[in-house]
Scaffold this motif. Structure first.
Motif, PDB file in Angstrom:
ATOM      1  N   ALA A  38      44.694  36.486  17.513  1.00 55.50           N
ATOM      2  CA  ALA A  38      45.481  37.713  17.496  1.00 55.50           C
ATOM      3  C   ALA A  38      46.505  37.711  16.367  1.00 55.50           C
ATOM      4  O   ALA A  38      46.942  38.773  15.921  1.00 55.50           O
ATOM      5  N   ALA A  39      46.896  36.524  15.884  1.00 59.38           N
ATOM      6  CA  ALA A  39      47.862  36.440  14.797  1.00 59.38           C
ATOM      7  C   ALA A  39      47.254  36.826  13.462  1.00 59.38           C
ATOM      8  O   ALA A  39      47.982  37.070  12.497  1.00 59.38           O
ATOM      9  N   TRP A  40      45.911  36.884  13.403  1.00 61.27           N
ATOM     10  CA  TRP A  40      45.240  37.095  12.119  1.00 61.27           C
ATOM     11  C   TRP A  40      44.260  38.264  12.163  1.00 61.27           C
ATOM     12  O   TRP A  40      43.389  38.389  11.320  1.00 61.27           O
ATOM     13  N   GLY A  41      44.408  39.121  13.143  1.00 62.79           N
ATOM     14  CA  GLY A  41      43.571  40.307  13.241  1.00 62.79           C
ATOM     15  C   GLY A  41      44.263  41.359  14.066  1.00 62.79           C
ATOM     16  O   GLY A  41      45.291  41.099  14.712  1.00 62.79           O
ATOM     17  N   VAL A  42      43.726  42.568  14.079  1.00 60.03           N
ATOM     18  CA  VAL A  42      44.395  43.682  14.752  1.00 60.03           C
ATOM     19  C   VAL A  42      43.913  43.881  16.184  1.00 60.03           C
ATOM     20  O   VAL A  42      44.323  44.832  16.846  1.00 60.03           O
ATOM     21  N   SER A  43      43.045  43.010  16.674  1.00 59.44           N
ATOM     22  CA  SER A  43      42.709  43.005  18.101  1.00 59.44           C
ATOM     23  C   SER A  43      43.029  41.625  18.639  1.00 59.44           C
ATOM     24  O   SER A  43      43.277  40.683  17.879  1.00 59.44           O
ATOM     25  N   ASP A  44      43.010  41.479  19.971  1.00 54.06           N
ATOM     26  CA  ASP A  44      43.316  40.176  20.558  1.00 54.06           C
ATOM     27  C   ASP A  44      42.351  39.874  21.688  1.00 54.06           C
ATOM     28  O   ASP A  44      41.293  40.506  21.808  1.00 54.06           O
ATOM     29  N   SER A  45      42.714  38.936  22.530  1.00 49.59           N
ATOM     30  CA  SER A  45      41.798  38.500  23.582  1.00 49.59           C
ATOM     31  C   SER A  45      41.581  39.548  24.658  1.00 49.59           C
ATOM     32  O   SER A  45      40.574  39.496  25.376  1.00 49.59           O
ATOM     33  N   SER A  46      42.492  40.497  24.800  1.00 50.08           N
ATOM     34  CA  SER A  46      42.349  41.507  25.852  1.00 50.08           C
ATOM     35  C   SER A  46      41.060  42.298  25.671  1.00 50.08           C
ATOM     36  O   SER A  46      40.310  42.531  26.642  1.00 50.08           O
ATOM     37  N   GLU A  47      40.780  42.724  24.446  1.00 57.91           N
ATOM     38  CA  GLU A  47      39.577  43.516  24.185  1.00 57.91           C
ATOM     39  C   GLU A  47      38.313  42.717  24.504  1.00 57.91           C
ATOM     40  O   GLU A  47      37.378  43.225  25.132  1.00 57.91           O
ATOM     41  N   GLN A  48      38.297  41.447  24.075  1.00 58.12           N
ATOM     42  CA  GLN A  48      37.111  40.633  24.312  1.00 58.12           C
ATOM     43  C   GLN A  48      36.913  40.372  25.800  1.00 58.12           C
ATOM     44  O   GLN A  48      35.784  40.346  26.300  1.00 58.12           O
ATOM     45  N   PHE A  49      38.018  40.192  26.511  1.00 60.45           N
ATOM     46  CA  PHE A  49      37.913  39.915  27.939  1.00 60.45           C
ATOM     47  C   PHE A  49      37.374  41.126  28.695  1.00 60.45           C
ATOM     48  O   PHE A  49      36.546  40.981  29.608  1.00 60.45           O
ATOM     49  N   VAL A  50      37.821  42.331  28.320  1.00 62.30           N
ATOM     50  CA  VAL A  50      37.316  43.541  28.973  1.00 62.30           C
ATOM     51  C   VAL A  50      35.833  43.724  28.661  1.00 62.30           C
ATOM     52  O   VAL A  50      35.029  44.045  29.551  1.00 62.30           O
ATOM     53  N   LEU A  51      35.452  43.514  27.408  1.00 54.32           N
ATOM     54  CA  LEU A  51      34.046  43.662  27.018  1.00 54.32           C
ATOM     55  C   LEU A  51      33.154  42.675  27.765  1.00 54.32           C
ATOM     56  O   LEU A  51      32.118  43.055  28.332  1.00 54.32           O
ATOM     57  N   LEU A  52      33.548  41.411  27.801  1.00 54.72           N
ATOM     58  CA  LEU A  52      32.729  40.393  28.476  1.00 54.72           C
ATOM     59  C   LEU A  52      32.719  40.591  29.986  1.00 54.72           C
ATOM     60  O   LEU A  52      31.712  40.310  30.639  1.00 54.72           O
ATOM     61  N   SER A  53      33.814  41.062  30.543  1.00 58.51           N
ATOM     62  CA  SER A  53      33.831  41.334  31.984  1.00 58.51           C
ATOM     63  C   SER A  53      32.856  42.442  32.340  1.00 58.51           C
ATOM     64  O   SER A  53      32.153  42.373  33.352  1.00 58.51           O
ATOM     65  N   GLY A  54      32.799  43.470  31.502  1.00 53.05           N
ATOM     66  CA  GLY A  54      31.813  44.520  31.725  1.00 53.05           C
ATOM     67  C   GLY A  54      30.402  43.983  31.640  1.00 53.05           C
ATOM     68  O   GLY A  54      29.531  44.335  32.447  1.00 53.05           O
ATOM     69  N   LEU A  55      30.150  43.116  30.658  1.00 54.21           N
ATOM     70  CA  LEU A  55      28.820  42.527  30.506  1.00 54.21           C
ATOM     71  C   LEU A  55      28.424  41.721  31.741  1.00 54.21           C
ATOM     72  O   LEU A  55      27.332  41.875  32.286  1.00 54.21           O
ATOM     73  N   VAL A  56      29.330  40.854  32.203  1.00 54.68           N
ATOM     74  CA  VAL A  56      29.017  39.976  33.341  1.00 54.68           C
ATOM     75  C   VAL A  56      28.876  40.779  34.629  1.00 54.68           C
ATOM     76  O   VAL A  56      27.893  40.645  35.367  1.00 54.68           O
ATOM     77  N   LEU A  57      29.864  41.627  34.926  1.00 53.17           N
ATOM     78  CA  LEU A  57      29.820  42.384  36.175  1.00 53.17           C
ATOM     79  C   LEU A  57      28.689  43.406  36.168  1.00 53.17           C
ATOM     80  O   LEU A  57      28.058  43.650  37.209  1.00 53.17           O
ATOM     81  N   GLY A  58      28.409  43.990  35.007  1.00 53.74           N
ATOM     82  CA  GLY A  58      27.285  44.912  34.915  1.00 53.74           C
ATOM     83  C   GLY A  58      25.967  44.215  35.185  1.00 53.74           C
ATOM     84  O   GLY A  58      25.078  44.762  35.846  1.00 53.74           O
ATOM     85  N   SER A  59      25.821  42.984  34.689  1.00 54.38           N
ATOM     86  CA  SER A  59      24.606  42.216  34.934  1.00 54.38           C
ATOM     87  C   SER A  59      24.465  41.870  36.409  1.00 54.38           C
ATOM     88  O   SER A  59      23.378  41.985  36.993  1.00 54.38           O
ATOM     89  N   VAL A  60      25.571  41.440  37.027  1.00 52.99           N
ATOM     90  CA  VAL A  60      25.545  41.086  38.451  1.00 52.99           C
ATOM     91  C   VAL A  60      25.168  42.295  39.297  1.00 52.99           C
ATOM     92  O   VAL A  60      24.310  42.216  40.200  1.00 52.99           O
ATOM     93  N   PHE A  61      25.796  43.440  39.011  1.00 52.77           N
ATOM     94  CA  PHE A  61      25.496  44.649  39.786  1.00 52.77           C
ATOM     95  C   PHE A  61      24.050  45.084  39.584  1.00 52.77           C
ATOM     96  O   PHE A  61      23.353  45.417  40.556  1.00 52.77           O
ATOM     97  N   SER A  62      23.587  45.102  38.334  1.00 48.36           N
ATOM     98  CA  SER A  62      22.229  45.565  38.046  1.00 48.36           C
ATOM     99  C   SER A  62      21.191  44.677  38.713  1.00 48.36           C
ATOM    100  O   SER A  62      20.170  45.156  39.231  1.00 48.36           O
ATOM    101  N   LEU A  63      21.436  43.368  38.716  1.00 49.37           N
ATOM    102  CA  LEU A  63      20.498  42.446  39.346  1.00 49.37           C
ATOM    103  C   LEU A  63      20.449  42.663  40.855  1.00 49.37           C
ATOM    104  O   LEU A  63      19.369  42.703  41.456  1.00 49.37           O
ATOM    105  N   LYS A  64      21.610  42.839  41.460  1.00 48.58           N
ATOM    106  CA  LYS A  64      21.643  43.071  42.908  1.00 48.58           C
ATOM    107  C   LYS A  64      21.056  44.433  43.252  1.00 48.58           C
ATOM    108  O   LYS A  64      20.387  44.593  44.279  1.00 48.58           O
ATOM    109  N   PHE A  65      21.261  45.405  42.400  1.00 49.52           N
ATOM    110  CA  PHE A  65      20.690  46.737  42.576  1.00 49.52           C
ATOM    111  C   PHE A  65      19.165  46.647  42.603  1.00 49.52           C
ATOM    112  O   PHE A  65      18.494  47.236  43.467  1.00 49.52           O
TER     113      PHE A  65
END
Length: 370
Positions: A38-65
């Motif tokens: 985050a000290a060397w770019g205009v985004s930080d870990s928050s964006e990556q965490f939201v993106l990866l959380s969507g990926l993981v939870l979306g996969s879990v939901f789709s598989l159970k669906f």
């Protein structure tokens, strides 16, 4: 029937490192902040965490669906959202107790007002319902309500993906564009502000869901044309240059450029930087890189597998570290050298303990079932 893909260790390692980065970035005043991306770019870990959380939870939901039907998948994600909502309230009240305790029993005056906690002190009968619906957000209390809302939207978006495929992305991306053009934003209560505008930040979560959904359906990696890779690299380099300007190492940027990096509304340059960085890392880091088997990456992976609990603990630790910096300014350098490594060690130990405790619980449940 969809087939669960093998666990990608990269996701665990990256989520673990992002939790460490979030802890460091929240410990305001630490010199270790220069060592996170985050000290060397205009985004930080928050964006990556939201993106990866969507990926993981979306996969879990789709598989159970696919395996158990929409009703079972909906109940599962609903229970997960309810647990996260309860966690948010637990963190809210515990954090409030910590802040009020520091205000009462230490020379650190003004932390209640500075952190946005005055409404809870003066009108708790209004503040508590405001916190319950996620519209009263003192410092550090903004991200979990975003996740709760996105999890509640997840089932409907997966249905759209099932029906329309990638065209379903028109809805979240259209909403994001509308937030930037018309400055749409939910109201904040109690003199606070919405730290993560959900109307904008949902686009990262929904994009992550789409990535997980397409992988479960056997889609190959995203195309990597040279011009798109070049564009992503250019965006990352632009973010680096803008950050150098913010640090005073490069000519000052115009105000309109800095406005494109605003975090609260996930401004366009910030979003482009986050997506470019995530994509380049997915390309450059091999899925089975040998270095991920070393001790430190494995520790990060343990944190990544317990990211919610580690995140909550990290909020408290980082606030306490920043408070100690203010209480003992003359010893700040020594405190920094001692407290940040100690905090990271505590997060690793906590994650390891949770993994061991979970393994014991699993073995006990297995033994009872037999």
């Amino acid at each position: 029937m969809l087939k669960r893909p093998p666990r990608d260790l990269r996701l665990d390692v990256l989520r673990g490192w992002m939790q460490v980065s979030i802890f460091v970035s929240h410990a305001f005043g630490t010199a270790f902040a220069w060592g996170i991306h985050a000290a060397w770019g205009v985004s930080d870990s928050s964006e990556q965490f939201v993106l990866l959380s969507g990926l993981v939870l979306g996969s879990v939901f789709s598989l159970k669906f696919a395996r158990d039907g929409f009703g079972a998948a909906w109940r599962d994600i609903g229970m997960r959202a309810a647990r996260l909502w309860r966690m948010h309230l637990l963190v809210f009240f515990a954090f409030a107790a910590m802040v009020f305790g520091f205000d009462l029993f230490t020379p650190l005056d003004g932390v209640v007002e500075a952190g946005g906690w005055c409404w809870l002190a003066s009108e708790p009968w209004f503040a508590i319902p405001g916190a319950m619906v996620g519209l009263y957000q003192p410092d550090f209390m903004g991200v979990l309500p975003l996740f709760v809302l996105c999890m509640l939207l997840l089932p409907g978006f997966v249905l759209l993906l099932t029906r329309f495929g990638a065209r379903a992305l028109i809805l979240p991306w259209g909403l994001y564009i509308a937030t930037q053009v018309f400055e749409l934003r939910p109201p904040a209560l109690g003199g606070t502000y919405i730290a993560f505008d959900p109307l904008a930040w949902q686009v990262l979560f929904m994009t992550g869901i789409w990535l997980g959904w397409r992988a479960l359906h056997g889609a190959g990696p995203l195309a990597r044309p040279w011009w798109l890779v070049s564009l992503a690299v250019s965006v990352v380099l632009l973010g680096f240059w803008v950050k150098l300007s913010m640090h005073g190492f490069a000519p000052e940027m115009p105000a309109w450029v800095l406005a494109l990096t605003d975090k609260d509304v996930l401004a366009p340059l910030r979003l482009a930087h986050a997506l470019s960085l995530a994509w380049l890392v997915s390309i450059l880091v091999p899925r089975e890189a040998r270095w991920m088997q070393q001790a430190f990456p494995q520790a990060m992976a343990a944190i990544g597998r317990n990211s919610l609990q580690v995140f909550c603990l990290g909020l408290f630790l980082s606030w306490i570290v920043a408070a100690l910096f203010r209480l003992f300014p003359a010893d700040r350098m020594l405190l920094d050298l001692a407290l940040i490594p100690a905090g990271i060690a505590i997060l690793i130990a906590f994650a390891r303990w949770r993994e061991g405790d979970r393994s014991v619980s699993y073995r006990e449940a297995t033994a009872r079932s037999q």
